[in-house]
Design a protein around this motif. Structure first.
Motif, PDB file in Angstrom:
ATOM      1  N   UNK A 198      35.346 -20.622 -17.547  1.00  0.00           N
ATOM      2  CA  UNK A 198      34.664 -21.247 -18.679  1.00  0.00           C
ATOM      3  C   UNK A 198      34.287 -20.172 -19.682  1.00  0.00           C
ATOM      4  N   UNK A 199      35.030 -20.108 -20.804  1.00  0.00           N
ATOM      5  CA  UNK A 199      34.724 -19.049 -21.761  1.00  0.00           C
ATOM      6  C   UNK A 199      33.463 -19.321 -22.570  1.00  0.00           C
ATOM      7  N   UNK A 200      32.810 -20.496 -22.348  1.00  0.00           N
ATOM      8  CA  UNK A 200      31.494 -20.726 -22.931  1.00  0.00           C
ATOM      9  C   UNK A 200      30.412 -19.956 -22.178  1.00  0.00           C
ATOM     10  N   UNK A 201      30.719 -19.540 -20.963  1.00  0.00           N
ATOM     11  CA  UNK A 201      29.802 -18.726 -20.164  1.00  0.00           C
ATOM     12  C   UNK A 201      30.038 -17.272 -20.580  1.00  0.00           C
ATOM     13  N   UNK A 202      29.127 -16.694 -21.316  1.00  0.00           N
ATOM     14  CA  UNK A 202      29.298 -15.343 -21.833  1.00  0.00           C
ATOM     15  C   UNK A 202      29.060 -14.296 -20.738  1.00  0.00           C
ATOM     16  N   UNK A 203      29.697 -13.140 -20.905  1.00  0.00           N
ATOM     17  CA  UNK A 203      29.573 -12.069 -19.916  1.00  0.00           C
ATOM     18  C   UNK A 203      28.119 -11.682 -19.677  1.00  0.00           C
ATOM     19  N   UNK A 204      27.353 -11.549 -20.767  1.00  0.00           N
ATOM     20  CA  UNK A 204      25.961 -11.114 -20.646  1.00  0.00           C
ATOM     21  C   UNK A 204      25.148 -12.101 -19.808  1.00  0.00           C
ATOM     22  N   UNK A 222      38.272 -15.741 -14.855  1.00  0.00           N
ATOM     23  CA  UNK A 222      38.732 -15.613 -16.234  1.00  0.00           C
ATOM     24  C   UNK A 222      38.197 -14.382 -16.961  1.00  0.00           C
ATOM     25  N   UNK A 223      37.812 -13.361 -16.219  1.00  0.00           N
ATOM     26  CA  UNK A 223      37.306 -12.133 -16.850  1.00  0.00           C
ATOM     27  C   UNK A 223      37.143 -11.052 -15.786  1.00  0.00           C
ATOM     28  N   UNK A 224      36.880  -9.832 -16.266  1.00  0.00           N
ATOM     29  CA  UNK A 224      36.630  -8.704 -15.373  1.00  0.00           C
ATOM     30  C   UNK A 224      35.195  -8.234 -15.599  1.00  0.00           C
ATOM     31  N   UNK A 225      34.362  -8.350 -14.565  1.00  0.00           N
ATOM     32  CA  UNK A 225      32.968  -7.939 -14.630  1.00  0.00           C
ATOM     33  C   UNK A 225      32.629  -7.127 -13.389  1.00  0.00           C
ATOM     34  N   UNK A 226      31.813  -6.122 -13.560  1.00  0.00           N
ATOM     35  CA  UNK A 226      31.439  -5.261 -12.440  1.00  0.00           C
ATOM     36  C   UNK A 226      29.973  -5.470 -12.082  1.00  0.00           C
ATOM     37  N   UNK A 227      29.735  -6.052 -10.906  1.00  0.00           N
ATOM     38  CA  UNK A 227      28.385  -6.234 -10.368  1.00  0.00           C
ATOM     39  C   UNK A 227      28.529  -6.600  -8.888  1.00  0.00           C
ATOM     40  N   UNK A 228      27.620  -6.126  -8.028  1.00  0.00           N
ATOM     41  CA  UNK A 228      27.735  -6.448  -6.594  1.00  0.00           C
ATOM     42  C   UNK A 228      27.694  -7.938  -6.285  1.00  0.00           C
ATOM     43  N   UNK A 250      41.548 -18.789 -28.823  1.00  0.00           N
ATOM     44  CA  UNK A 250      40.754 -17.586 -29.086  1.00  0.00           C
ATOM     45  C   UNK A 250      39.717 -17.409 -27.981  1.00  0.00           C
ATOM     46  N   UNK A 251      39.604 -16.200 -27.470  1.00  0.00           N
ATOM     47  CA  UNK A 251      38.613 -15.913 -26.443  1.00  0.00           C
ATOM     48  C   UNK A 251      39.078 -16.159 -25.024  1.00  0.00           C
ATOM     49  N   UNK A 252      40.296 -16.674 -24.837  1.00  0.00           N
ATOM     50  CA  UNK A 252      40.813 -16.933 -23.496  1.00  0.00           C
ATOM     51  C   UNK A 252      41.277 -15.628 -22.849  1.00  0.00           C
ATOM     52  N   UNK A 253      40.724 -15.315 -21.692  1.00  0.00           N
ATOM     53  CA  UNK A 253      41.106 -14.113 -20.956  1.00  0.00           C
ATOM     54  C   UNK A 253      42.576 -14.176 -20.556  1.00  0.00           C
ATOM     55  N   UNK A 254      43.011 -15.321 -20.007  1.00  0.00           N
ATOM     56  CA  UNK A 254      44.402 -15.457 -19.562  1.00  0.00           C
ATOM     57  C   UNK A 254      45.363 -15.269 -20.726  1.00  0.00           C
ATOM     58  N   UNK A 255      45.057 -15.881 -21.872  1.00  0.00           N
ATOM     59  CA  UNK A 255      45.922 -15.744 -23.039  1.00  0.00           C
ATOM     60  C   UNK A 255      46.001 -14.290 -23.488  1.00  0.00           C
ATOM     61  N   UNK A 256      44.865 -13.619 -23.546  1.00  0.00           N
ATOM     62  CA  UNK A 256      44.846 -12.221 -23.990  1.00  0.00           C
ATOM     63  C   UNK A 256      45.663 -11.335 -23.064  1.00  0.00           C
TER      64      UNK A 256
END
Length: 321
Positions: free
Chosen positions: A116-122, A138-144, A179-185
């Protein structure tokens, strides 16, 4: 509503005795348990799920957050999640829209799977910092408290583009995702790299939205500027099906004028004529792996990042130039 306090008063026993009996705790005898269960039934007692959640700090419910429910893509993905969760004693709820995000922060869910690209990384990092467990697709994030279960988008897009080039096509189009799609990018980056490695080629990008309508619009543009056979990589199958629809009542033919490759291998691609070449992977397995890793993360059992591998299915939608 009848509470355990009411049952305890009715039977002249302690609240803890009623609680033990209702939860199958061996601290009460079978005779006492039988009396309490009978009284609970007679008094129409219904367990208070919210109170139980607060006490146990678990709901046994996991949320899957999606940008949209449209298209043929989501059914197998969600089925894979559901089957894996049910095997492990969890239920699945499907969430969409920013208001639903509070289900995670308010403790209504034990964890979340995000596509869900409405869910922002922050926002996701804030949830993770508060010890909420999350799997991202749908993204790359680093957290335990965050695990990534990602498609090998770059490999799939490379396979598709190289297939068109191998078939002799020197004029290529890529129909992109929203626009904003991780898979598309990720897919588009791989297309550009492959085109650059195989220069000189005529190459153009057409904005799409991962739906049939944008595939139809892309096909109309390609027909408007048509000056010979072209290879068309649609970054998902829904748009490729849109290209088929757009050509239906025109002189242009798939596999003759427009040579088309999709991505996702949705069911309909096996039945369209000519058969669509597409990048294949198991949506059901993707969902199942995401669920498995999230439940491991919740249980503290060493969840790991995973990658879902892909392959190319050749089809008559692409012929030799």
């Amino acid at each position: 509503m009848v509470s355990i306090k009411d049952i305890a008063k009715h039977l002249g026993v302690s609240i803890s005795t009623v609680s033990y009996a209702l939860n199958g705790n061996p601290k009460v005898t079978e005779e006492t348990r039988g009396k309490i269960l009978a009284a609970a039934k007679e008094m129409n007692y219904v367990p208070n799920a919210a109170a139980r959640t607060l006490k146990k700090r678990e709901t046994r419910i996991i949320g899957a957050f999606l940008t949209t429910f449209e298209g043929a893509f989501y059914g197998q993905l969600l089925q894979g999640m559901k089957e894996e969760m049910n095997k492990r004693g969890y239920d699945l709820v499907i969430c969409s829209g920013t208001q639903s995000h509070r289900m995670l922060s308010e403790g209504m869910l034990d964890g979340a799977i995000i596509l869900d690209n409405e869910f922002k990384d922050e926002e996701l990092l804030q949830h993770a910092a508060r010890n909420h467990k999350v799997v991202v697709l749908d993204r790359q994030l680093s957290h335990p408290n965050i695990v990534q279960v990602l498609l090998d988008n770059k490999a799939g897009a490379t396979f598709a583009t190289e297939y068109l080039i191998r078939k002799g096509h020197k004029k290529l189009y890529a129909v992109t995702g929203p626009e904003g799609s991780f898979d598309s990018a990720q897919r588009l980056a791989a297309v550009r790299q492959t085109v650059e490695r195989n220069a000189p080629l005529r190459y153009a990008e057409i904005p799409g939205n991962f739906d049939k309508a944008s595939g139809e619009a892309a096909a109309k543009r390609i027909m408007d500027e048509y000056d010979g056979p072209a290879g068309v990589f649609c970054l998902n199958d829904e748009m490729a099906i849109g290209v088929y629809h757009a050509l239906k009542d025109t002189p242009y033919r798939i596999g003759e004028h427009l040579h088309v490759v999709g991505f996702d291998h949705i069911d309909i691609t096996d039945y369209v004529q000519p058969r669509l070449a597409t990048v294949d992977y198991s949506e059901r397995r993707w969902g199942a792996v995401a669920a498995e890793q999230l439940i491991k993360l919740i249980a503290g059992q060493g969840a790991e990042h995973e990658r879902i591998y892909v392959s190319l299915i050749e089809g008559e939608s692409v012929r030799q130039a």
